[in-house]
Design a protein around this motif. Structure first.
Motif, PDB file in Angstrom:
ATOM      1  N   TRP A  43       4.235   2.023   2.073  1.00 51.67           N
ATOM      2  CA  TRP A  43       4.537   0.596   2.249  1.00 51.67           C
ATOM      3  C   TRP A  43       3.662  -0.260   1.339  1.00 51.67           C
ATOM      4  CZ3 TRP A  43       0.948  -2.607   5.238  1.00 51.67           C
ATOM      5  CH2 TRP A  43       1.380  -3.921   5.397  1.00 51.67           C
ATOM      6  N   GLU A  44       2.366   0.044   1.275  1.00 53.18           N
ATOM      7  CA  GLU A  44       1.471  -0.716   0.408  1.00 53.18           C
ATOM      8  C   GLU A  44       1.879  -0.579  -1.057  1.00 53.18           C
ATOM      9  OE1 GLU A  44      -3.269  -0.867  -0.821  1.00 53.18           O
ATOM     10  OE2 GLU A  44      -2.635   0.238   0.978  1.00 53.18           O
ATOM     11  N   LYS A  45       2.303   0.621  -1.437  1.00 53.37           N
ATOM     12  CA  LYS A  45       2.749   0.836  -2.825  1.00 53.37           C
ATOM     13  C   LYS A  45       3.949  -0.036  -3.150  1.00 53.37           C
ATOM     14  CE  LYS A  45       4.228   4.502  -5.987  1.00 53.37           C
ATOM     15  NZ  LYS A  45       4.522   5.953  -6.106  1.00 53.37           N
ATOM     16  N   ARG A  46       4.884  -0.174  -2.202  1.00 55.30           N
ATOM     17  CA  ARG A  46       6.055  -1.029  -2.426  1.00 55.30           C
ATOM     18  C   ARG A  46       5.641  -2.494  -2.559  1.00 55.30           C
ATOM     19  NH1 ARG A  46       8.182   2.082   1.802  1.00 55.30           N
ATOM     20  NH2 ARG A  46       8.093   0.285   3.219  1.00 55.30           N
ATOM     21  N   LEU A  47       4.666  -2.910  -1.753  1.00 58.88           N
ATOM     22  CA  LEU A  47       4.219  -4.299  -1.835  1.00 58.88           C
ATOM     23  C   LEU A  47       3.635  -4.614  -3.202  1.00 58.88           C
ATOM     24  CD1 LEU A  47       2.441  -4.889   1.619  1.00 58.88           C
ATOM     25  CD2 LEU A  47       4.716  -5.632   0.923  1.00 58.88           C
ATOM     26  N   ARG A  48       2.909  -3.664  -3.772  1.00 57.32           N
ATOM     27  CA  ARG A  48       2.237  -3.921  -5.045  1.00 57.32           C
ATOM     28  C   ARG A  48       3.211  -4.050  -6.209  1.00 57.32           C
ATOM     29  NH1 ARG A  48      -3.099  -3.756  -4.415  1.00 57.32           N
ATOM     30  NH2 ARG A  48      -3.954  -2.584  -2.652  1.00 57.32           N
ATOM     31  N   LEU A  49       4.459  -3.653  -5.993  1.00 54.48           N
ATOM     32  CA  LEU A  49       5.456  -3.795  -7.056  1.00 54.48           C
ATOM     33  C   LEU A  49       5.909  -5.243  -7.222  1.00 54.48           C
ATOM     34  CD1 LEU A  49       7.713  -0.664  -6.337  1.00 54.48           C
ATOM     35  CD2 LEU A  49       5.941  -0.914  -8.099  1.00 54.48           C
ATOM     36  N   THR A  50       5.788  -6.040  -6.159  1.00 52.78           N
ATOM     37  CA  THR A  50       6.311  -7.408  -6.215  1.00 52.78           C
ATOM     38  C   THR A  50       5.266  -8.478  -5.918  1.00 52.78           C
ATOM     39  OG1 THR A  50       7.006  -7.215  -3.894  1.00 52.78           O
ATOM     40  CG2 THR A  50       8.636  -6.665  -5.583  1.00 52.78           C
ATOM     41  N   LEU A  51       4.126  -8.101  -5.342  1.00 55.70           N
ATOM     42  CA  LEU A  51       3.112  -9.081  -4.969  1.00 55.70           C
ATOM     43  C   LEU A  51       1.831  -8.854  -5.746  1.00 55.70           C
ATOM     44  CD1 LEU A  51       3.615  -8.934  -1.085  1.00 55.70           C
ATOM     45  CD2 LEU A  51       4.621 -10.569  -2.686  1.00 55.70           C
ATOM     46  N   SER A  52       0.989  -9.886  -5.803  1.00 60.55           N
ATOM     47  CA  SER A  52      -0.262  -9.782  -6.543  1.00 60.55           C
ATOM     48  C   SER A  52      -1.234  -8.844  -5.831  1.00 60.55           C
ATOM     49  CB  SER A  52      -0.910 -11.165  -6.689  1.00 60.55           C
ATOM     50  OG  SER A  52      -1.375 -11.632  -5.437  1.00 60.55           O
ATOM     51  N   LYS A  53      -2.167  -8.302  -6.596  1.00 63.41           N
ATOM     52  CA  LYS A  53      -3.142  -7.370  -6.048  1.00 63.41           C
ATOM     53  C   LYS A  53      -3.971  -8.020  -4.940  1.00 63.41           C
ATOM     54  CE  LYS A  53      -7.159  -4.541  -7.305  1.00 63.41           C
ATOM     55  NZ  LYS A  53      -7.992  -5.119  -6.231  1.00 63.41           N
ATOM     56  N   ASN A  54      -4.447  -9.229  -5.194  1.00 61.73           N
ATOM     57  CA  ASN A  54      -5.291  -9.892  -4.199  1.00 61.73           C
ATOM     58  C   ASN A  54      -4.538 -10.127  -2.887  1.00 61.73           C
ATOM     59  OD1 ASN A  54      -7.467  -9.955  -5.907  1.00 61.73           O
ATOM     60  ND2 ASN A  54      -7.169 -12.072  -6.554  1.00 61.73           N
ATOM     61  N   TYR A  55      -3.263 -10.497  -2.988  1.00 65.06           N
ATOM     62  CA  TYR A  55      -2.490 -10.757  -1.775  1.00 65.06           C
ATOM     63  C   TYR A  55      -2.260  -9.467  -0.991  1.00 65.06           C
ATOM     64  CZ  TYR A  55       1.208 -12.633   1.235  1.00 65.06           C
ATOM     65  OH  TYR A  55       1.950 -13.018   2.319  1.00 65.06           O
ATOM     66  N   VAL A  56      -1.927  -8.387  -1.699  1.00 68.62           N
ATOM     67  CA  VAL A  56      -1.717  -7.104  -1.022  1.00 68.62           C
ATOM     68  C   VAL A  56      -3.013  -6.615  -0.389  1.00 68.62           C
ATOM     69  CG1 VAL A  56      -1.045  -4.691  -1.320  1.00 68.62           C
ATOM     70  CG2 VAL A  56       0.206  -6.489  -2.527  1.00 68.62           C
ATOM     71  N   ASP A  57      -4.123  -6.773  -1.102  1.00 76.93           N
ATOM     72  CA  ASP A  57      -5.420  -6.386  -0.529  1.00 76.93           C
ATOM     73  C   ASP A  57      -5.702  -7.168   0.755  1.00 76.93           C
ATOM     74  OD1 ASP A  57      -5.805  -4.607  -2.569  1.00 76.93           O
ATOM     75  OD2 ASP A  57      -7.170  -5.880  -3.722  1.00 76.93           O
ATOM     76  N   GLY A  58      -5.339  -8.462   0.754  1.00 79.46           N
ATOM     77  CA  GLY A  58      -5.536  -9.277   1.948  1.00 79.46           C
ATOM     78  C   GLY A  58      -4.675  -8.808   3.111  1.00 79.46           C
ATOM     79  N   ILE A  59      -3.436  -8.427   2.830  1.00 82.11           N
ATOM     80  CA  ILE A  59      -2.527  -7.949   3.879  1.00 82.11           C
ATOM     81  C   ILE A  59      -3.067  -6.665   4.503  1.00 82.11           C
ATOM     82  CG2 ILE A  59      -0.226  -7.027   4.324  1.00 82.11           C
ATOM     83  CD1 ILE A  59       0.742  -8.847   1.996  1.00 82.11           C
ATOM     84  N   THR A  60      -3.436  -5.688   3.663  1.00 86.08           N
ATOM     85  CA  THR A  60      -3.938  -4.419   4.185  1.00 86.08           C
ATOM     86  C   THR A  60      -5.274  -4.597   4.895  1.00 86.08           C
ATOM     87  OG1 THR A  60      -4.882  -3.930   2.000  1.00 86.08           O
ATOM     88  CG2 THR A  60      -2.713  -3.032   2.481  1.00 86.08           C
ATOM     89  N   SER A  61      -6.071  -5.566   4.450  1.00 87.55           N
ATOM     90  CA  SER A  61      -7.345  -5.829   5.118  1.00 87.55           C
ATOM     91  C   SER A  61      -7.114  -6.303   6.550  1.00 87.55           C
ATOM     92  CB  SER A  61      -8.142  -6.873   4.334  1.00 87.55           C
ATOM     93  OG  SER A  61      -9.333  -7.216   5.011  1.00 87.55           O
ATOM     94  N   VAL A  62      -6.147  -7.206   6.741  1.00 89.01           N
ATOM     95  CA  VAL A  62      -5.829  -7.676   8.095  1.00 89.01           C
ATOM     96  C   VAL A  62      -5.293  -6.526   8.947  1.00 89.01           C
ATOM     97  CG1 VAL A  62      -4.322  -9.190   9.429  1.00 89.01           C
ATOM     98  CG2 VAL A  62      -5.412 -10.051   7.364  1.00 89.01           C
ATOM     99  N   PHE A  63      -4.396  -5.733   8.376  1.00 92.68           N
ATOM    100  CA  PHE A  63      -3.817  -4.607   9.119  1.00 92.68           C
ATOM    101  C   PHE A  63      -4.907  -3.609   9.509  1.00 92.68           C
ATOM    102  CE2 PHE A  63       0.050  -1.538   9.157  1.00 92.68           C
ATOM    103  CZ  PHE A  63       0.176  -1.738  10.521  1.00 92.68           C
ATOM    104  N   ARG A  64      -5.819  -3.341   8.590  1.00 93.71           N
ATOM    105  CA  ARG A  64      -6.911  -2.413   8.862  1.00 93.71           C
ATOM    106  C   ARG A  64      -7.799  -2.938   9.991  1.00 93.71           C
ATOM    107  NH1 ARG A  64      -9.049  -2.585   4.250  1.00 93.71           N
ATOM    108  NH2 ARG A  64      -7.749  -0.935   3.364  1.00 93.71           N
ATOM    109  N   THR A  65      -8.100  -4.224   9.968  1.00 89.24           N
ATOM    110  CA  THR A  65      -8.939  -4.806  11.009  1.00 89.24           C
ATOM    111  C   THR A  65      -8.238  -4.749  12.369  1.00 89.24           C
ATOM    112  OG1 THR A  65      -9.913  -6.313   9.383  1.00 89.24           O
ATOM    113  CG2 THR A  65     -10.217  -6.873  11.697  1.00 89.24           C
ATOM    114  N   MET A  66      -6.936  -5.028  12.394  1.00 89.09           N
ATOM    115  CA  MET A  66      -6.175  -4.943  13.640  1.00 89.09           C
ATOM    116  C   MET A  66      -6.262  -3.546  14.238  1.00 89.09           C
ATOM    117  SD  MET A  66      -2.678  -7.009  12.671  1.00 89.09           S
ATOM    118  CE  MET A  66      -1.839  -6.232  14.046  1.00 89.09           C
ATOM    119  N   LEU A  67      -6.103  -2.526  13.396  1.00 84.19           N
ATOM    120  CA  LEU A  67      -6.089  -1.156  13.892  1.00 84.19           C
ATOM    121  C   LEU A  67      -7.494  -0.654  14.195  1.00 84.19           C
ATOM    122  CD1 LEU A  67      -3.256   0.380  11.687  1.00 84.19           C
ATOM    123  CD2 LEU A  67      -3.136  -0.730  13.917  1.00 84.19           C
ATOM    124  N   ASP A  68      -8.508  -1.196  13.507  1.00 80.64           N
ATOM    125  CA  ASP A  68      -9.886  -0.875  13.894  1.00 80.64           C
ATOM    126  C   ASP A  68     -10.151  -1.297  15.335  1.00 80.64           C
ATOM    127  OD1 ASP A  68     -10.866   0.398  11.653  1.00 80.64           O
ATOM    128  OD2 ASP A  68     -11.602  -1.435  10.700  1.00 80.64           O
TER     129      ASP A  68
END
Length: 432
Positions: free
Chosen positions: A121-146
């Motif tokens: 899923w993250e790989k698909r996001l990086r095809l259309t969105l900026s690196k910083n935005y994708v990093d922010g999305i995964t950071s929130v998801f990671r914190t939620m699951l932590d």
């Protein structure tokens, strides 16, 4: 001791079983599916799985399988109610969750999340969105699951597990370089703002570059927070809040990272702010909207004002009743500069001037880490030296420059195309 019992036949006609085991509270729990969500078709498989859960209970490592059936959407509601962050951070978290995480994972059970699925899923996001935005999305998801792991809803975090080791192609780390401007380029941008929107736009560009304050922080400065009279300790601007759009309304909140501070102004900027406030004597704020109200900065301002101030604008005559407008020359060498780049520019200037690091970081609103931050302190002499240095940069930027780059041609005017109905389209366009 764990045991199994029949549940009955499923739609496929096969007998199904469930395992029974002792919960930490002494009651009996039951489980009818394994970690992959498959039913137990034999009594032995159900009993073995239940025995494993009892072992986890004794080792105090038990995760109730039923808790893992909570969906990501359900957990999100609990998680958002528990976080304690600034209004802007919470707004950004909610947007990332609403726009990217929930559409993909909202209906998925926490226990069904997998590292490889999230990686794809993250790989698909990086095809259309900026690196910083994708990093922010995964950071929130990671914190939620932590936090889900901490609540014993998951054994491990599938996002964190994927980060535990390097996988895939090697990509060297490259610093995300911000575009910065020289004092002369800042002056040219400010002059463009003056011709487009007047004194307020001219002043806010120079104030951002020569104080390092963010646009939102400048918008939140009140008249009584500016001391323009120099009594030997410099004219000062006190930034203690920022003006931002929060929960559908513009309001004032603490500075980013609680970085409220007082800044000594170079003399030219103190004079400019005095002139600006005199032009709006009835306004509560220093920087205002065109009619003197609260300064708002949104997408329209970036598109209609900031971009032409940097990239130029073609002159235009009267078009369909619209007033003619003068052309704006682009400022070459700063293509893609953002308003935040003005703040970065001041940091570069002060580094070039070799000012004490502790004074530079304090002016930027940063906390100097480590032993250096513990034992270094800002003095009035350091602050006055910075203000004097910035005044020198300002005077230097005013010197006439004979440079062809400062006489860049206006961008070409491209008239808006009239919309045509499909029946009036040329045949070639219609064919495409």
């Amino acid at each position: 001791m764990a045991f199994s019992e029949k549940r009955g036949k499923g739609r496929d006609g096969r007998m199904r079983y469930r395992g029974r085991y002792k919960l930490p509270n002494g009651r009996w729990g039951s489980v009818s599916r394994d970690d992959q969500g498959k039913p137990f078709y034999t009594a032995r498989s159900a009993e073995q799985y239940a025995s494993g859960l009892e072992t986890d209970v004794r080792r105090k490592a038990f995760i109730n399988p039923r808790d893992g059936r909570m969906t990501v959407a359900e957990w999100t509601q609990h998680w958002l109610a528990s976080i304690d962050v600034g209004p802007l951070s919470e707004k950004e978290y909610r947007l990332r969750i609403k726009n990217q995480i929930l559409p993909e994972w909202g209906t998925v059970a926490l226990g069904d999340l997998s590292p490889t699925g999230i990686a794809a899923w993250e790989k698909r996001l990086r095809l259309t969105l900026s690196k910083n935005y994708v990093d922010g999305i995964t950071s929130v998801f990671r914190t939620m699951l932590d936090d889900a792991v901490a609540e014993r809803l998951l054994v491990t975090n599938p996002v964190a597990a994927r980060k535990s080791g390097r996988r895939g192609r090697y990509v060297p780390k490259v610093k995300d370089e911000k575009i910065t401007a020289t004092p002369r380029q800042v002056l040219l941008i400010a002059r463009n703002g003056l011709s487009m929107r007047g004194l307020n736009e001219y002043a806010i560009v120079l104030a951002s570059a020569y104080t390092g304050l963010r646009i939102g922080e400048l918008a939140g400065v009140h008249r009584d927070q500016v001391e323009l009279k120099d009594t030997g300790q410099g004219a000062r601007l006190h930034s203690v809040q920022q003006s931002q759009y929060v929960n559908g309304a513009f309001t004032e909140i603490d500075n980013k990272y609680a970085s409220g501070r007082g800044l000594i102004l170079p003399p030219f900027l103190a004079d400019l702010l005095g002139e600006l406030m005199e032009s709006r004597p009835d306004s509560e704020w220093v920087f205002t909207a065109p009619k003197g109200g609260r300064l708002l900065r949104g997408g329209d301002w970036y598109r209609e004002t900031w971009h032409p101030m940097v990239s130029g604008r073609a002159p235009r005559g009267v078009v369909r009743g619209a007033k003619a407008r003068a052309g704006i020359r682009p400022v070459l060498g700063v293509e893609g500069l953002t308003p935040h780049g003005l703040r970065h520019s001041q940091k570069v200037w002060l580094d070039e001037g070799r000012h004490p690091r502790v004074a530079v970081e304090a002016r930027m609103g940063h906390v100097l880490p480590g032993v250096e931050g513990t034992y270094s302190h800002v003095t009035l002499k350091m602050e006055l030296a910075i203000a004097d240095y910035l005044q020198g940069l300002w005077k230097e930027s005013l010197r006439p420059v004979v440079d062809r780059r400062e006489f860049a041609p206006y961008p070409a005017f491209i008239p808006a195309r009239r919309k045509r109905s499909p029946r009036n389209l040329p045949e070639v366009v219609a064919a495409v």
